[in-house]
Design a protein around this motif. Sequence first.
Motif, PDB file in Angstrom:
ATOM      1  N   MET A   1     -25.360  -6.905  -5.839  1.00 28.33           N
ATOM      2  CA  MET A   1     -24.036  -7.123  -5.282  1.00 28.33           C
ATOM      3  C   MET A   1     -23.091  -7.613  -6.373  1.00 28.33           C
ATOM      4  SD  MET A   1     -24.155  -6.323  -2.092  1.00 28.33           S
ATOM      5  CE  MET A   1     -23.619  -7.096  -0.613  1.00 28.33           C
ATOM      6  N   ARG A   2     -22.941  -6.805  -7.400  1.00 27.91           N
ATOM      7  CA  ARG A   2     -22.118  -7.173  -8.549  1.00 27.91           C
ATOM      8  C   ARG A   2     -20.643  -7.317  -8.211  1.00 27.91           C
ATOM      9  NH1 ARG A   2     -24.213  -2.675 -12.612  1.00 27.91           N
ATOM     10  NH2 ARG A   2     -22.667  -1.645 -11.339  1.00 27.91           N
ATOM     11  N   LEU A   3     -20.190  -6.683  -7.132  1.00 25.50           N
ATOM     12  CA  LEU A   3     -18.765  -6.722  -6.802  1.00 25.50           C
ATOM     13  C   LEU A   3     -18.472  -7.559  -5.559  1.00 25.50           C
ATOM     14  CD1 LEU A   3     -17.898  -2.994  -7.557  1.00 25.50           C
ATOM     15  CD2 LEU A   3     -17.516  -4.996  -9.005  1.00 25.50           C
ATOM     16  N   LYS A   4     -19.400  -8.402  -5.183  1.00 24.90           N
ATOM     17  CA  LYS A   4     -19.185  -9.274  -4.032  1.00 24.90           C
ATOM     18  C   LYS A   4     -17.945 -10.145  -4.266  1.00 24.90           C
ATOM     19  CE  LYS A   4     -21.327 -12.551  -1.030  1.00 24.90           C
ATOM     20  NZ  LYS A   4     -22.464 -12.829  -0.251  1.00 24.90           N
ATOM     21  N   ASN A   5     -17.131 -10.276  -3.242  1.00 25.67           N
ATOM     22  CA  ASN A   5     -15.880 -11.046  -3.270  1.00 25.67           C
ATOM     23  C   ASN A   5     -14.791 -10.395  -4.124  1.00 25.67           C
ATOM     24  OD1 ASN A   5     -16.973 -13.076  -1.571  1.00 25.67           O
ATOM     25  ND2 ASN A   5     -17.957 -13.983  -3.360  1.00 25.67           N
ATOM     26  N   LYS A   6     -14.978  -9.145  -4.513  1.00 23.47           N
ATOM     27  CA  LYS A   6     -13.953  -8.400  -5.250  1.00 23.47           C
ATOM     28  C   LYS A   6     -13.264  -7.449  -4.283  1.00 23.47           C
ATOM     29  CE  LYS A   6     -14.986 -10.113  -9.264  1.00 23.47           C
ATOM     30  NZ  LYS A   6     -14.121 -11.095  -9.873  1.00 23.47           N
ATOM     31  N   VAL A   7     -11.970  -7.209  -4.541  1.00 23.00           N
ATOM     32  CA  VAL A   7     -11.171  -6.290  -3.739  1.00 23.00           C
ATOM     33  C   VAL A   7     -10.730  -5.143  -4.645  1.00 23.00           C
ATOM     34  CG1 VAL A   7      -9.065  -5.996  -2.376  1.00 23.00           C
ATOM     35  CG2 VAL A   7     -10.369  -8.145  -2.235  1.00 23.00           C
ATOM     36  N   ALA A   8     -11.028  -3.916  -4.217  1.00 20.78           N
ATOM     37  CA  ALA A   8     -10.700  -2.743  -5.020  1.00 20.78           C
ATOM     38  C   ALA A   8      -9.843  -1.760  -4.225  1.00 20.78           C
ATOM     39  CB  ALA A   8     -11.972  -2.040  -5.480  1.00 20.78           C
ATOM     40  N   LEU A   9      -8.830  -1.239  -4.892  1.00 20.05           N
ATOM     41  CA  LEU A   9      -8.021  -0.144  -4.377  1.00 20.05           C
ATOM     42  C   LEU A   9      -8.453   1.111  -5.107  1.00 20.05           C
ATOM     43  CD1 LEU A   9      -5.625   1.406  -3.098  1.00 20.05           C
ATOM     44  CD2 LEU A   9      -4.146   0.332  -4.828  1.00 20.05           C
ATOM     45  N   ILE A  10      -8.810   2.145  -4.340  1.00 20.27           N
ATOM     46  CA  ILE A  10      -9.258   3.399  -4.936  1.00 20.27           C
ATOM     47  C   ILE A  10      -8.332   4.518  -4.468  1.00 20.27           C
ATOM     48  CG2 ILE A  10     -11.145   5.049  -5.171  1.00 20.27           C
ATOM     49  CD1 ILE A  10     -13.061   2.670  -4.589  1.00 20.27           C
ATOM     50  N   THR A  11      -7.518   5.044  -5.401  1.00 19.19           N
ATOM     51  CA  THR A  11      -6.673   6.178  -5.061  1.00 19.19           C
ATOM     52  C   THR A  11      -7.514   7.451  -5.151  1.00 19.19           C
ATOM     53  OG1 THR A  11      -5.895   6.665  -7.308  1.00 19.19           O
ATOM     54  CG2 THR A  11      -4.658   5.004  -6.040  1.00 19.19           C
ATOM     55  N   GLY A  12      -7.131   8.459  -4.396  1.00 22.36           N
ATOM     56  CA  GLY A  12      -7.929   9.680  -4.367  1.00 22.36           C
ATOM     57  C   GLY A  12      -9.290   9.436  -3.756  1.00 22.36           C
ATOM     58  N   GLY A  13      -9.383   8.414  -2.902  1.00 21.76           N
ATOM     59  CA  GLY A  13     -10.661   8.007  -2.330  1.00 21.76           C
ATOM     60  C   GLY A  13     -11.165   8.882  -1.200  1.00 21.76           C
ATOM     61  N   GLY A  14     -10.399   9.886  -0.838  1.00 18.32           N
ATOM     62  CA  GLY A  14     -10.808  10.764   0.257  1.00 18.32           C
ATOM     63  C   GLY A  14     -11.804  11.830  -0.139  1.00 18.32           C
ATOM     64  N   SER A  15     -11.985  12.047  -1.443  1.00 14.39           N
ATOM     65  CA  SER A  15     -12.903  13.107  -1.869  1.00 14.39           C
ATOM     66  C   SER A  15     -13.325  12.885  -3.320  1.00 14.39           C
ATOM     67  CB  SER A  15     -12.225  14.479  -1.739  1.00 14.39           C
ATOM     68  OG  SER A  15     -11.115  14.559  -2.606  1.00 14.39           O
ATOM     69  N   GLU A  28     -22.076  -2.224  -3.700  1.00 13.76           N
ATOM     70  CA  GLU A  28     -22.070  -3.368  -4.617  1.00 13.76           C
ATOM     71  C   GLU A  28     -21.318  -4.571  -4.044  1.00 13.76           C
ATOM     72  OE1 GLU A  28     -23.751  -3.809  -7.373  1.00 13.76           O
ATOM     73  OE2 GLU A  28     -24.596  -1.790  -7.404  1.00 13.76           O
ATOM     74  N   GLY A  29     -20.832  -4.449  -2.787  1.00 16.02           N
ATOM     75  CA  GLY A  29     -20.252  -5.606  -2.106  1.00 16.02           C
ATOM     76  C   GLY A  29     -18.747  -5.743  -2.135  1.00 16.02           C
ATOM     77  N   ALA A  30     -18.016  -4.798  -2.719  1.00 23.46           N
ATOM     78  CA  ALA A  30     -16.556  -4.905  -2.792  1.00 23.46           C
ATOM     79  C   ALA A  30     -15.918  -4.629  -1.431  1.00 23.46           C
ATOM     80  CB  ALA A  30     -15.999  -3.927  -3.819  1.00 23.46           C
ATOM     81  N   SER A  31     -14.807  -5.280  -1.170  1.00 22.25           N
ATOM     82  CA  SER A  31     -13.930  -4.917  -0.061  1.00 22.25           C
ATOM     83  C   SER A  31     -12.975  -3.864  -0.599  1.00 22.25           C
ATOM     84  CB  SER A  31     -13.136  -6.133   0.429  1.00 22.25           C
ATOM     85  OG  SER A  31     -14.007  -7.118   0.912  1.00 22.25           O
ATOM     86  N   LEU A  32     -12.724  -2.809   0.181  1.00 20.51           N
ATOM     87  CA  LEU A  32     -12.015  -1.658  -0.341  1.00 20.51           C
ATOM     88  C   LEU A  32     -10.749  -1.310   0.412  1.00 20.51           C
ATOM     89  CD1 LEU A  32     -15.088   0.700  -0.739  1.00 20.51           C
ATOM     90  CD2 LEU A  32     -14.037  -0.710  -2.490  1.00 20.51           C
ATOM     91  N   GLY A  81      -6.030 -10.641   0.709  1.00 23.16           N
ATOM     92  CA  GLY A  81      -5.439 -11.756  -0.021  1.00 23.16           C
ATOM     93  C   GLY A  81      -5.278 -11.569  -1.512  1.00 23.16           C
ATOM     94  N   LYS A  82      -5.767 -10.447  -2.037  1.00 23.47           N
ATOM     95  CA  LYS A  82      -5.690 -10.224  -3.482  1.00 23.47           C
ATOM     96  C   LYS A  82      -6.054  -8.793  -3.802  1.00 23.47           C
ATOM     97  CE  LYS A  82     -10.480 -11.554  -4.360  1.00 23.47           C
ATOM     98  NZ  LYS A  82     -11.376 -12.272  -5.258  1.00 23.47           N
ATOM     99  N   LEU A  83      -5.912  -8.457  -5.081  1.00 26.33           N
ATOM    100  CA  LEU A  83      -6.381  -7.178  -5.609  1.00 26.33           C
ATOM    101  C   LEU A  83      -7.017  -7.457  -6.964  1.00 26.33           C
ATOM    102  CD1 LEU A  83      -6.612  -4.086  -5.505  1.00 26.33           C
ATOM    103  CD2 LEU A  83      -4.351  -3.988  -6.591  1.00 26.33           C
ATOM    104  N   ASP A  84      -8.313  -7.173  -7.071  1.00 30.66           N
ATOM    105  CA  ASP A  84      -9.047  -7.418  -8.315  1.00 30.66           C
ATOM    106  C   ASP A  84      -9.184  -6.171  -9.179  1.00 30.66           C
ATOM    107  OD1 ASP A  84      -9.956 -10.214  -7.836  1.00 30.66           O
ATOM    108  OD2 ASP A  84     -11.000  -9.286  -6.143  1.00 30.66           O
ATOM    109  N   ILE A  85      -9.344  -5.018  -8.522  1.00 30.89           N
ATOM    110  CA  ILE A  85      -9.687  -3.794  -9.238  1.00 30.89           C
ATOM    111  C   ILE A  85      -8.833  -2.645  -8.712  1.00 30.89           C
ATOM    112  CG2 ILE A  85     -11.537  -2.149  -9.781  1.00 30.89           C
ATOM    113  CD1 ILE A  85     -13.507  -4.497  -8.958  1.00 30.89           C
ATOM    114  N   LEU A  86      -8.269  -1.881  -9.620  1.00 33.08           N
ATOM    115  CA  LEU A  86      -7.582  -0.645  -9.267  1.00 33.08           C
ATOM    116  C   LEU A  86      -8.332   0.502  -9.920  1.00 33.08           C
ATOM    117  CD1 LEU A  86      -5.340   1.253  -8.288  1.00 33.08           C
ATOM    118  CD2 LEU A  86      -4.015   0.564 -10.316  1.00 33.08           C
ATOM    119  N   ILE A  87      -8.747   1.459  -9.107  1.00 31.16           N
ATOM    120  CA  ILE A  87      -9.364   2.679  -9.602  1.00 31.16           C
ATOM    121  C   ILE A  87      -8.364   3.807  -9.379  1.00 31.16           C
ATOM    122  CG2 ILE A  87     -11.291   4.300  -9.399  1.00 31.16           C
ATOM    123  CD1 ILE A  87     -12.191   1.527 -10.331  1.00 31.16           C
ATOM    124  N   ASN A  88      -7.745   4.277 -10.450  1.00 29.64           N
ATOM    125  CA  ASN A  88      -6.827   5.409 -10.379  1.00 29.64           C
ATOM    126  C   ASN A  88      -7.659   6.687 -10.468  1.00 29.64           C
ATOM    127  OD1 ASN A  88      -4.089   4.380 -10.231  1.00 29.64           O
ATOM    128  ND2 ASN A  88      -4.471   3.504 -12.247  1.00 29.64           N
TER     129      ASN A  88
END
Length: 158
Positions: A1-15, A28-32, A81-88
């Motif tokens: 669970m390396r990404l526990k308590n992390k918040v990630a936004l993933i664009t293009g996440g539909g495919s 890995e435990g991220a909220s997305l 409450g936050k944004l930790d990671i952005l995946i473009n």
Amino acid sequence: MRLKNKVALITGGGSGIGRSTALRFAKEGASLVISDTSKEAVKKTADEVKLCGGEVSESIGDVTISNDTEHMVQTAVKNYGKLDILINSAGITARNAFTTNETLEKTWDRVIAVNLKGTYLVSSHAIPEMQRVGKGAIVNLASIFGLVGYHQTTVGQE
């Protein structure tokens, strides 16, 4: 669970790569926040994330529209409450820029708008949120077309 308590936004996440990244991050435990232009594709990925036990929010939008990209980021902040990671991950090639044949110039403009302007817009809204919490990571993804390109003479000949 390396990404526990992390918040990630993933664009293009539909495919594609975005969808695969979302599923891995969920494991890995991220909220997305999953974003894409297709409501159906986002829902499908979100349902798969939930099956993995992940926490997910949906955001339908176009990365080439500033208001949409701001909404994507604010969905993360509002829900987690936050944004930790952005995946473009949102990206296109000349092959899938349009559903009908278009001019080379319009195709070029659409590819540049999604791949470059989109990355810029989402990042520009994400950075202040990451600065607010004092850290963050932005990852810009590309498929193999990021290395080999897509020759213009093949546009519309599939």
